[in-house]
Write a protein that holds these residues in place. Structure first.
Motif, PDB file in Angstrom:
ATOM      1  N   GLU A 313     -30.979  35.693  61.124  1.00 17.55           N
ATOM      2  CA  GLU A 313     -32.355  35.145  61.141  1.00 17.55           C
ATOM      3  C   GLU A 313     -32.302  33.821  62.029  1.00 17.55           C
ATOM      4  O   GLU A 313     -31.180  33.044  61.822  1.00 17.55           O
ATOM      5  CB  GLU A 313     -32.780  34.835  59.914  1.00 17.55           C
ATOM      6  N   GLY A 314     -32.908  33.664  62.866  1.00 22.03           N
ATOM      7  CA  GLY A 314     -33.246  32.581  63.850  1.00 22.03           C
ATOM      8  C   GLY A 314     -32.144  32.411  64.941  1.00 22.03           C
ATOM      9  O   GLY A 314     -32.203  31.376  65.539  1.00 22.03           O
ATOM     10  N   GLN A 315     -31.260  33.508  65.057  1.00 21.42           N
ATOM     11  CA  GLN A 315     -30.302  33.462  65.957  1.00 21.42           C
ATOM     12  C   GLN A 315     -30.548  34.725  66.797  1.00 21.42           C
ATOM     13  O   GLN A 315     -31.433  35.658  66.728  1.00 21.42           O
ATOM     14  CB  GLN A 315     -29.145  33.516  65.444  1.00 21.42           C
ATOM     15  N   LYS A 316     -29.879  34.873  67.967  1.00 19.94           N
ATOM     16  CA  LYS A 316     -29.872  36.127  68.925  1.00 19.94           C
ATOM     17  C   LYS A 316     -28.522  36.696  69.135  1.00 19.94           C
ATOM     18  O   LYS A 316     -27.377  36.087  68.875  1.00 19.94           O
ATOM     19  CB  LYS A 316     -30.432  35.368  70.231  1.00 19.94           C
ATOM     20  N   SER A 317     -28.644  37.884  69.324  1.00 23.88           N
ATOM     21  CA  SER A 317     -27.239  38.592  69.707  1.00 23.88           C
ATOM     22  C   SER A 317     -27.130  38.174  71.360  1.00 23.88           C
ATOM     23  O   SER A 317     -27.704  37.506  71.827  1.00 23.88           O
ATOM     24  CB  SER A 317     -27.764  40.266  69.878  1.00 23.88           C
ATOM     25  N   GLN A 318     -25.740  38.479  71.510  1.00 22.48           N
ATOM     26  CA  GLN A 318     -25.128  37.894  72.816  1.00 22.48           C
ATOM     27  C   GLN A 318     -25.815  38.732  73.777  1.00 22.48           C
ATOM     28  O   GLN A 318     -26.149  39.832  73.710  1.00 22.48           O
ATOM     29  CB  GLN A 318     -23.588  37.997  72.970  1.00 22.48           C
ATOM     30  N   ASP A 319     -26.125  38.192  75.077  1.00 24.47           N
ATOM     31  CA  ASP A 319     -26.717  38.943  76.013  1.00 24.47           C
ATOM     32  C   ASP A 319     -26.049  40.047  76.516  1.00 24.47           C
ATOM     33  O   ASP A 319     -27.112  41.032  77.065  1.00 24.47           O
ATOM     34  CB  ASP A 319     -27.046  37.848  77.396  1.00 24.47           C
ATOM     35  N   HIS A 320     -24.745  40.217  76.674  1.00 24.38           N
ATOM     36  CA  HIS A 320     -24.117  41.386  77.197  1.00 24.38           C
ATOM     37  C   HIS A 320     -23.841  42.470  75.995  1.00 24.38           C
ATOM     38  O   HIS A 320     -23.412  43.674  76.220  1.00 24.38           O
ATOM     39  CB  HIS A 320     -22.842  41.020  77.654  1.00 24.38           C
ATOM     40  N   VAL A 321     -24.377  42.267  74.691  1.00 28.99           N
ATOM     41  CA  VAL A 321     -24.466  43.019  73.704  1.00 28.99           C
ATOM     42  C   VAL A 321     -25.614  43.868  73.669  1.00 28.99           C
ATOM     43  O   VAL A 321     -26.757  43.311  73.411  1.00 28.99           O
ATOM     44  CB  VAL A 321     -24.007  42.361  72.265  1.00 28.99           C
ATOM     45  N   SER A 322     -25.463  45.203  73.507  1.00 31.16           N
ATOM     46  CA  SER A 322     -26.787  46.090  73.122  1.00 31.16           C
ATOM     47  C   SER A 322     -26.641  46.095  71.805  1.00 31.16           C
ATOM     48  O   SER A 322     -25.852  46.694  71.053  1.00 31.16           O
ATOM     49  CB  SER A 322     -26.693  47.409  73.601  1.00 31.16           C
ATOM     50  N   LEU A 323     -27.621  45.395  71.004  1.00 32.87           N
ATOM     51  CA  LEU A 323     -27.709  45.797  69.193  1.00 32.87           C
ATOM     52  C   LEU A 323     -29.071  46.635  69.286  1.00 32.87           C
ATOM     53  O   LEU A 323     -29.965  46.577  69.273  1.00 32.87           O
ATOM     54  CB  LEU A 323     -28.528  44.217  68.890  1.00 32.87           C
ATOM     55  N   ASP A 324     -28.363  47.774  68.675  1.00 28.88           N
ATOM     56  CA  ASP A 324     -28.954  49.051  68.353  1.00 28.88           C
ATOM     57  C   ASP A 324     -29.517  49.294  66.901  1.00 28.88           C
ATOM     58  O   ASP A 324     -28.485  49.284  66.224  1.00 28.88           O
ATOM     59  CB  ASP A 324     -28.669  50.323  68.966  1.00 28.88           C
ATOM     60  N   ILE A 325     -30.848  49.200  66.622  1.00 20.31           N
ATOM     61  CA  ILE A 325     -31.326  49.452  65.304  1.00 20.31           C
ATOM     62  C   ILE A 325     -31.578  50.681  64.971  1.00 20.31           C
ATOM     63  O   ILE A 325     -32.704  51.016  65.621  1.00 20.31           O
ATOM     64  CB  ILE A 325     -32.244  48.309  64.853  1.00 20.31           C
ATOM     65  N   ASN A 326     -31.192  51.612  64.284  1.00 19.84           N
ATOM     66  CA  ASN A 326     -31.574  53.076  63.971  1.00 19.84           C
ATOM     67  C   ASN A 326     -31.948  53.068  62.511  1.00 19.84           C
ATOM     68  O   ASN A 326     -31.280  53.480  61.519  1.00 19.84           O
ATOM     69  CB  ASN A 326     -30.288  54.070  64.340  1.00 19.84           C
ATOM     70  N   PRO A 327     -33.389  52.919  62.476  1.00 23.68           N
ATOM     71  CA  PRO A 327     -33.752  53.095  60.870  1.00 23.68           C
ATOM     72  C   PRO A 327     -33.564  54.533  60.452  1.00 23.68           C
ATOM     73  O   PRO A 327     -33.653  55.406  61.392  1.00 23.68           O
ATOM     74  CB  PRO A 327     -35.415  52.987  61.342  1.00 23.68           C
ATOM     75  N   THR A 328     -33.444  54.703  59.318  1.00 21.77           N
ATOM     76  CA  THR A 328     -32.838  55.844  58.718  1.00 21.77           C
ATOM     77  C   THR A 328     -33.999  56.943  58.269  1.00 21.77           C
ATOM     78  O   THR A 328     -33.843  57.866  57.908  1.00 21.77           O
ATOM     79  CB  THR A 328     -31.703  55.929  57.735  1.00 21.77           C
ATOM     80  N   SER A 329     -35.244  56.322  57.806  1.00 28.39           N
ATOM     81  CA  SER A 329     -36.518  56.950  57.537  1.00 28.39           C
ATOM     82  C   SER A 329     -37.616  56.262  57.824  1.00 28.39           C
ATOM     83  O   SER A 329     -37.562  55.048  58.029  1.00 28.39           O
ATOM     84  CB  SER A 329     -36.297  57.347  55.763  1.00 28.39           C
ATOM     85  N   ARG A 330     -38.705  56.919  57.662  1.00 26.84           N
ATOM     86  CA  ARG A 330     -40.047  56.439  58.028  1.00 26.84           C
ATOM     87  C   ARG A 330     -40.208  55.313  57.027  1.00 26.84           C
ATOM     88  O   ARG A 330     -41.090  54.155  57.025  1.00 26.84           O
ATOM     89  CB  ARG A 330     -41.090  57.429  58.077  1.00 26.84           C
ATOM     90  N   GLN A 331     -40.029  55.707  55.828  1.00 17.46           N
ATOM     91  CA  GLN A 331     -40.263  54.664  54.543  1.00 17.46           C
ATOM     92  C   GLN A 331     -39.546  53.463  54.759  1.00 17.46           C
ATOM     93  O   GLN A 331     -40.102  52.389  54.394  1.00 17.46           O
ATOM     94  CB  GLN A 331     -39.826  55.524  53.269  1.00 17.46           C
ATOM     95  N   ILE A 332     -38.101  53.398  54.918  1.00 11.36           N
ATOM     96  CA  ILE A 332     -37.295  52.381  55.257  1.00 11.36           C
ATOM     97  C   ILE A 332     -37.891  51.383  56.277  1.00 11.36           C
ATOM     98  O   ILE A 332     -37.914  50.311  56.352  1.00 11.36           O
ATOM     99  CB  ILE A 332     -35.959  52.703  55.347  1.00 11.36           C
TER     100      ILE A 332
END
Length: 645
Positions: A313-332
């Motif tokens: 929260e309030g910070q960022k991932s490093q520019d060279h890092v791909s931060l991939d978020i894979n939600p596991t259900s439509r409900q989630i």
């Protein structure tokens, strides 16, 4: 004498055999689960058997693996699976609804029931107090048709949990600790039952994380009691009426024992390229990373995404890092949005993908060559990510997000910040994700089959004389990902055996297909080490070699599901009676087995001649009478067709 949870589940569903360790038993199956990578074959098998309607209490067909639509193949198969669900009376979950295991847990799973799935991670259902097992698609098809599921009675291993997880340590670290202790074959022939006061501090979704990766231990199933946490989860999802209590009796015993003090655990990580290659995060800290992925069936709960959002929260991932978020259900995904956790991840540079398996099965999100990818996935077998020279590490959401923030593998305790406290919600938005089965007689009678869907190959009966070259000699822990890989290039051919067979064992030998085709009619052998066929339950890893002419595999030992898949498709799954004989075989050696059926009937050993070396050795089969019937018929599908057609 009191009974443990596993014994209660087994006994209440036993229809054949006796609960004696090592003896084959038959179990009544209440629920089944298919995903699209394996489900197309299941539906083709049901069609071949002439099934009119599913005979289970609940069966569901999910579309979660092959959801990238590069061309017509995947969308054609999605329509085929929908039409099959309508024809056979199955529940259906379309692409984008989410990963089968957490969605099934949210919507359909019930304590006290059996669940059989054509996906090895079906064992995640044990988190609800189910006896949930993965197996090959053909056995799932038979269960849908009302047949019992056969398995050798496992040992029951009790794992007592005490204490409470410290800050920055979560459920993923519990199962990684199990893998550090027992490795990838430590659960073979076992049901792992978790019990003890430590359970009071693990939510139902925490238990899902642990049960899911029981597959990586090779376990038949992982079992948790159905208690107040289970009840809380089911009430949260509007299904409190489906809850029943299921717990071990006082004084019950287990065949094997282990104990984990949760308070003594620290952040752990599985290094390339095995889930069993586990060390503490601090042992590998400081290595630069280029991808961090959060999601998959192994960390599917809202908490697993929320804690990452709270940390960054309030910070960022490093520019060279791909931060991939894979939600596991439509409900989630909807609840992550409404609670504000998703916006934290987006502002931090997160790439939000559609709900599904995605990079876990090599469907997109492939990492850069030779660069480290941290993932909350269950598996890191070589090349599974879609990159041949991959460097995939498995870890908790805490470790993944901490490393994305620093750009290097980081023990989350070293962030020097207060650990955010996630509180389980008492109310969530419920999303109707599943299409219920049509009323009997109201569904379609036609299957929608695109041009890529081909009929099941026909397999001949067992040959009385087997002779051919050893086309490959392999080492220990060869996975089904190496035998028949996944990914965007391969899996779209899952319903086209002649095409998908072209990728067989290409990760071991890129020339294998061409060499095998020269012996397709005459036959060939494969030789492996320990735990041959670990990993995914995909039966294509047995069907494709069979299509290419493999008559027998000789290994030091097998993963449970793959051994059964080989037998189901008429391949002799043999083990070395003396493991030293493995060393006497070289690749391309000509092997021979004479009077096959007669010798199989004589006992559990069979003579194999190495014609190249002029030597003989013994191999053990331990086939049950039921398995022998399948082998003699050329495949279990031949037996099923004779019975059901």
């Amino acid at each position: 004498m009191g009974k443990n949870v596993a014994q209660k589940l087994l006994e209440s569903h036993l229809v054949e055999g006796k609960m004696v360790v090592g003896q084959e038993i038959g179990l009544r199956i209440d629920q089944t689960l298919c995903q699209d990578a394996t489900g197309t074959m299941v539906m083709l098998e049901l069609e071949a058997m002439g099934l009119k309607r599913a005979k289970t209490e609940v069966s569901c067909q999910y579309v979660d693996h092959n959801i990238i639509q590069n061309d017509f193949k995947n969308p054609d198969d999605h329509l085929f699976l929908y039409s099959a669900a309508q024809k056979f009376g199955l529940w259906f979950s379309k692409a984008g609804n989410g990963v089968s295991h957490p969605v099934h847990m949210e919507k359909l799973g019930k304590p006290g029931k059996t669940l059989l799935g054509s996906d090895s991670h079906t064992c995640a259902g044990g988190s609800l107090g189910m006896l949930a097992m993965g197996t090959g698609g053909l056995e799932v098809a038979l269960a849908i048709a009302g047949e019992p599921f056969h398995v050798k009675m496992p040992q029951i291993m009790g794992v007592k949990l005490t204490g409470k997880l410290p800050d920055w340590v979560s459920a993923k670290d519990v199962i990684l600790e199990m893998l550090r202790r027992h490795d990838v074959a430590g659960g073979v022939g076992k049901i792992i039952e978790y019990y003890g006061p430590g359970l009071d501090n693990l939510s139902a979704m925490d238990r899902h994380v642990i049960a899911n990766m029981g597959a990586e231990l090779g376990a038949t199933a992982s079992v948790f009691p159905s208690d107040k946490e289970t009840k809380r989860f089911m009430k949260l999802h509007g299904r409190e009426a489906d809850w029943v209590e299921l717990k071990a009796d006082p004084g019950c015993t287990y065949d094997l024992h282990d104990e984990i003090d949760l308070s003594k655990l620290e952040p752990l990580i599985a290094c390339p390229s095995s889930p069993g290659n586990v060390v503490t995060v601090r042992e590998v800290a400081g290595k630069p990373i280029f991808q961090a992925m959060i999601g998959s069936s192994a960390n599917p709960g809202m908490r697993d995404f929320a804690i990452a959002g709270m940390i960054i929260e309030g910070q960022k991932s490093q520019d060279h890092v791909s931060l991939d978020i894979n939600p596991t259900s439509r409900q989630i995904l909807e609840n992550l949005t409404s609670f504000g956790y998703l916006s934290s991840l987006i502002r931090a540079g997160g790439r939000i993908h559609q709900a599904g398996c995605n990079g876990c099965i090599g469907m997109g999100q492939a990492p850069a060559t030779g660069k480290i990818s941290l993932r909350t996935n269950p598996r890191n077998f070589p090349g599974r990510s879609g990159t041949k020279e991959d460097q995939v590490y498995l870890c908790s959401p805490e470790t993944a997000i901490a490393s994305a923030m620093t750009g290097k593998i980081t023990d989350p305790r070293d962030l020097k910040m207060k650990y955010p406290k996630y509180k389980e919600p008492t109310k969530i938005e419920l999303v109707d994700e599943l299409t219920p089965p049509p009323a009997e007689g109201k569904g379609t009678s036609e299957l929608i089959m695109g041009p890529n869907i081909k009929p099941l190959p026909k397999f001949d009966k067992l040959s009385q004389h087997i002779e051919g070259p050893t086309l490959l000699k392999m080492g220990n822990n060869i996975s089904t990902d190496e035998i028949l890989p996944a990914g965007t290039k391969v899996l779209p051919f899952r319903s086209n055996i002649p095409e998908i067979s072209k990728f067989t064992l290409a990760q071991v030998d890129e020339n294998y297909y061409d060499r095998a085709m020269k012996h397709q009619k005459t036959g060939s052998f494969l030789v492996g080490g320990h735990n041959y066929g670990q990993g995914s339950s995909r039966e294509h890893a047995a069907i494709a070699p069979r299509y290419l002419g493999v008559k027998a595999v000789i290994a030091k030992s097998y993963a449970r599901i793959h051994r059964q898949n080989l037998i189901n498709f008429g391949i002799l799954a043999l083990t070395f009676s003396d493991e030293k004989d493995y060393d006497s075989i070289d690749q391309e050696d000509i092997l021979e087995i004479k009077n096959v059926e007669e010798n199989l009937a004589k006992g559990t050993e069979i003579e194999v001649i190495n014609k190249t070396k002029g030597k003989t050795f013994k191999a053990t089969h331990n086939f049950t009478p039921r398995e022998l019937t399948s082998i003699k018929a050329g495949s279990l599908i031949n037996v099923a067709l004779e019975k059901h057609s």
